[in-house]
Design a protein around this motif. Structure first.
Motif, PDB file in Angstrom:
ATOM      1  N   GLY A 163       0.856  -1.196   0.038  1.00 29.45           N
ATOM      2  CA  GLY A 163      -0.072  -0.010  -0.181  1.00 29.45           C
ATOM      3  C   GLY A 163       0.941   1.193  -0.026  1.00 29.45           C
ATOM      4  O   GLY A 163       0.514   2.159  -0.788  1.00 29.45           O
ATOM      5  N   ILE A 164       1.786   1.337   1.002  1.00 30.14           N
ATOM      6  CA  ILE A 164       2.737   2.388   1.006  1.00 30.14           C
ATOM      7  C   ILE A 164       3.347   2.650  -0.423  1.00 30.14           C
ATOM      8  O   ILE A 164       3.504   3.797  -0.840  1.00 30.14           O
ATOM      9  CB  ILE A 164       3.727   2.553   2.236  1.00 30.14           C
ATOM     10  CG1 ILE A 164       3.025   2.532   3.500  1.00 30.14           C
ATOM     11  CG2 ILE A 164       4.633   3.562   2.184  1.00 30.14           C
ATOM     12  CD1 ILE A 164       3.418   2.196   4.773  1.00 30.14           C
ATOM     13  N   THR A 165       4.014   1.694  -0.897  1.00 28.78           N
ATOM     14  CA  THR A 165       4.718   1.988  -2.155  1.00 28.78           C
ATOM     15  C   THR A 165       3.708   2.358  -3.221  1.00 28.78           C
ATOM     16  O   THR A 165       4.105   3.387  -3.871  1.00 28.78           O
ATOM     17  CB  THR A 165       5.304   0.491  -2.429  1.00 28.78           C
ATOM     18  OG1 THR A 165       5.653  -0.147  -1.380  1.00 28.78           O
ATOM     19  CG2 THR A 165       6.549   0.596  -3.616  1.00 28.78           C
ATOM     20  N   ILE A 166       2.712   1.573  -3.734  1.00 27.51           N
ATOM     21  CA  ILE A 166       1.838   1.922  -4.641  1.00 27.51           C
ATOM     22  C   ILE A 166       1.411   3.487  -4.455  1.00 27.51           C
ATOM     23  O   ILE A 166       1.363   4.486  -5.462  1.00 27.51           O
ATOM     24  CB  ILE A 166       0.664   1.069  -4.950  1.00 27.51           C
ATOM     25  CG1 ILE A 166       1.252  -0.281  -5.030  1.00 27.51           C
ATOM     26  CG2 ILE A 166      -0.307   1.270  -5.902  1.00 27.51           C
ATOM     27  CD1 ILE A 166       1.772  -0.631  -6.464  1.00 27.51           C
ATOM     28  N   TYR A 167       0.812   3.745  -3.027  1.00 23.58           N
ATOM     29  CA  TYR A 167       0.515   5.293  -2.964  1.00 23.58           C
ATOM     30  C   TYR A 167       1.489   6.316  -3.058  1.00 23.58           C
ATOM     31  O   TYR A 167       1.295   7.326  -3.717  1.00 23.58           O
ATOM     32  CB  TYR A 167      -0.328   5.261  -1.833  1.00 23.58           C
ATOM     33  CG  TYR A 167      -1.771   4.749  -1.764  1.00 23.58           C
ATOM     34  CD1 TYR A 167      -2.201   3.285  -1.522  1.00 23.58           C
ATOM     35  CD2 TYR A 167      -2.913   5.556  -2.362  1.00 23.58           C
ATOM     36  CE1 TYR A 167      -3.699   3.259  -1.711  1.00 23.58           C
ATOM     37  CE2 TYR A 167      -4.133   5.381  -2.609  1.00 23.58           C
ATOM     38  CZ  TYR A 167      -4.474   4.107  -2.297  1.00 23.58           C
ATOM     39  OH  TYR A 167      -5.767   3.734  -2.567  1.00 23.58           O
ATOM     40  N   CYS A 168       2.632   5.951  -2.687  1.00 23.08           N
ATOM     41  CA  CYS A 168       3.793   7.086  -2.703  1.00 23.08           C
ATOM     42  C   CYS A 168       4.168   7.244  -4.238  1.00 23.08           C
ATOM     43  O   CYS A 168       4.304   8.379  -4.514  1.00 23.08           O
ATOM     44  CB  CYS A 168       4.962   6.466  -1.824  1.00 23.08           C
ATOM     45  SG  CYS A 168       4.889   6.810  -0.284  1.00 23.08           S
ATOM     46  N   TYR A 169       4.222   5.981  -4.764  1.00 27.12           N
ATOM     47  CA  TYR A 169       4.445   6.106  -6.109  1.00 27.12           C
ATOM     48  C   TYR A 169       3.467   6.931  -7.001  1.00 27.12           C
ATOM     49  O   TYR A 169       3.773   7.999  -7.725  1.00 27.12           O
ATOM     50  CB  TYR A 169       4.813   4.809  -7.031  1.00 27.12           C
ATOM     51  CG  TYR A 169       5.194   4.655  -8.271  1.00 27.12           C
ATOM     52  CD1 TYR A 169       4.080   4.883  -9.406  1.00 27.12           C
ATOM     53  CD2 TYR A 169       6.305   5.322  -8.576  1.00 27.12           C
ATOM     54  CE1 TYR A 169       4.637   4.853 -10.870  1.00 27.12           C
ATOM     55  CE2 TYR A 169       6.832   5.273 -10.181  1.00 27.12           C
ATOM     56  CZ  TYR A 169       5.694   5.013 -11.214  1.00 27.12           C
ATOM     57  OH  TYR A 169       6.109   5.142 -12.402  1.00 27.12           O
ATOM     58  N   ALA A 170       2.477   6.779  -6.790  1.00 33.90           N
ATOM     59  CA  ALA A 170       1.093   7.442  -7.739  1.00 33.90           C
ATOM     60  C   ALA A 170       0.894   8.578  -7.318  1.00 33.90           C
ATOM     61  O   ALA A 170       0.358   9.378  -8.053  1.00 33.90           O
ATOM     62  CB  ALA A 170      -0.045   6.187  -7.530  1.00 33.90           C
TER      63      ALA A 170
END
Lengths: 312, 235
Positions: A163-170
């Motif tokens: 969750g953290i990775t995807i949201y930070c990237y997006a």
């Protein structure tokens, strides 16, 4: 929603160019409010920055029925409600547009039509994060069925990481991209710039193609997984590049090439990181590899053990 | 009683006079005392409730709330198009269900391994923040359901999944194996679809018709995540 499509305002090329030159114009189609004729109101306003206040002036108003409302402030609920003003058919249309990029098909101009939404990016990121965690766990389950010595655990912490990775990237990468493009715009006045929300939208919808790819990564054939990954990356990066090209081509070639390659590289890093972290190469090989190594070691052991009493 | 001298008839016959000119002739005589009775109409039931909830026994209070919760459980198990869940919302049921689910999902982490199942706090966060996010989403899309009503519905519709968790734990006592897994998968799938259908029956009506799928999809994702947590539970 065929009737809505018939009544929807279909843009022609001149209108698209007009929109590209005045990036803050928003076309609103009144198809769901009127039944007899279609009215289009072109509203020209200041930049719709994230959190910025906006004053709208009625420009070339052709619709008599569009009423003028004061723009809501960013601390009211209605401000955020304007970003969720999409229908099911529109969201599906945008997803289809992200899956099939082709040159000249600018996602922002043709699909978003200057009406970005936050529903798509938010829920696509959420879905991708959960699907990553679930399928990563499922590969471990399937591996354990084949080889019972692998220790299985639910690995719930992977949900948090995903969750953290995807949201930070997006959200952070579009912020950086938007900031960079705005900085470059300071030196040139002609570039049609995307707003922050449109950049977030482009990135969010471009991540959609990874969802079926991640599900297909359940198939435990290694070269097939890399093939699917490369396909998904190509589609997704192509969508991003075709969308950013009209904005960037007016800049110097060096900056344009550097920007586009940075975008593609970051996307590739994300795909690679997800593949390696959530779908680790299974420890199946660890049980096979030490066996051939054991036999070459034994002659060495025989040689070394008589040597030790000599040294001591 | 006050005496007023009004002459409305005079207004029609003599239009040259200003309106309500006769009001200046109103006088209250000093020697007639003003007295009367003012009664505020109180309904008999409210009057009874005000005094009875203070004086009733603790058992009676608890039983009344438990009966309300139980009635809503029945509404979830047999979803009909009724407004009972929406009208008298309460969050006791969701709290009981969430705590039960989180306790049952606890693993005996004696070895303290890092990648285990969800901790108690993680289940809580997933359930409550998931419900709040779905409620915000449906309100932003233009639904006309209130915040707590939506939380109430989403919380109560976890009941089939809690039942599935109970059944899974009982099945796992019999040992693990592929047959066991298939039975658990079937049970969780059935309960998951029951949850989604029950919550959609309550929530779908509050959305504008061209956005129903947009509002229902996050509910589907929410119960899918909870079902996955239940299915991957190993004692």
């Amino acid at each position: 929603m065929a009737a809505a499509d018939d009544l929807a305002f279909h843009e022609f090329q001149e209108a698209t160019n007009l929109l590209a030159e005045t990036p803050d114009a928003a076309t609103t189609s009144q198809s769901d409010k009127l039944t007899s004729r279609e009215h289009v109101a072109v509203v020209v306003g200041e930049g719709v920055g994230y959190g910025a206040e906006e004053e709208e002036e009625e420009g070339d108003k052709t619709s008599l029925l569009q009423e003028e409302k004061p723009q809501p402030r960013f601390w009211t609920f209605d401000y955020y409600q304007s970003f969720f003003d999409v229908d099911t058919s529109q969201v599906l249309d945008r997803i289809k547009g992200s899956l099939l990029p082709h040159p000249g098909h600018n996602f922002v101009r043709h699909r978003l039509r200057n009406r970005p939404d936050l529903y798509g990016p938010f829920w696509i990121c959420a879905t991708l994060a959960f699907v990553l965690a679930v399928t990563g766990n499922l590969t471990l389950v399937l591996a354990q069925r084949r080889d019972p010595s692998i220790h299985y655990s639910p690995q719930f912490h992977k949900v948090t990481v995903a969750g953290i990775t995807i949201y930070c990237y997006a959200w952070l990468v579009p912020l950086a991209l938007w900031g960079f493009l705005r900085w470059r715009q300071g030196t040139r006045e002609r570039m049609g710039l995307y707003t922050f929300l449109e950049t977030v939208c482009v990135y969010g919808y471009s991540l959609f193609v990874f969802i079926p790819t991640v599900v297909l990564w359940l198939i435990p054939v290694q070269w097939l997984q890399w093939l699917f990954g490369a396909l998904a990356l190509a589609l997704s990066a192509a969508g991003l590049v075709f969308t950013l090209w009209p904005v960037v081509r007016e800049d110097t070639r060096l900056v344009a090439a550097a920007l586009l390659s940075a975008v593609v590289l970051l996307h590739a890093l994300l795909a690679l990181g997800c593949k390696l972290y959530f779908f680790q190469p299974l420890p199946l090989q660890d049980h096979v590899v030490p066996a051939p190594q054991a036999t070459p070691l034994s002659p060495k052991d025989l040689l070394s053990t008589p040597a030790r009493p000599l040294t001591t | 009683m006050a005496e007023a001298e009004e002459s409305p008839g005079e207004q029609e016959t003599s239009p040259s006079k200003p309106l309500f000119a006769g009001l200046s002739d109103i006088s209250i005589s000093q020697d007639i005392p003003i007295e009367g009775e003012i009664t505020i109409p109180v309904s008999a039931r409210a009057h009874e409730r005000n005094s009875s909830t203070l004086n009733e026994s603790v058992r009676h209070t608890i039983m009344r709330d438990l009966k309300a919760v139980g009635k809503k459980f029945m509404h979830v198990l047999y979803p009909r198009k009724s407004n009972a869940l929406l009208r008298d919302w309460d969050l006791w049921g969701p709290l009981i269900l969430c705590v039960t689910l989180a306790l049952m999902l606890q693993k005996n982490s004696m070895d303290g391994e890092k990648d285990g199942g969800p901790q108690f706090a993680e289940v809580f966060v997933v359930v409550w923040f998931g419900a709040v996010t779905i409620t915000l989403n449906s309100k932003l899309l233009g639904g006309n359901i209130s915040f707590f009503q939506s939380l109430c519905v989403l919380g109560y519709c976890i009941l089939p999944l809690t039942v599935a968790m109970l059944i899974c734990r009982l099945l796992l006592l019999a040992g693990q194996g592929p047959v066991n897994f298939m039975i658990r998968l079937f049970v969780v799938l059935v309960m998951f679809s029951w949850s989604v259908i029950a919550s959609t029956a309550f929530l779908a009506d509050s959305q504008p018709p061209n956005r129903k799928a947009l509002a229902v999809y996050p509910v589907f994702l929410f119960y899918f995540v909870i079902s996955w947590m239940i299915l991957t539970f190993t004692p």
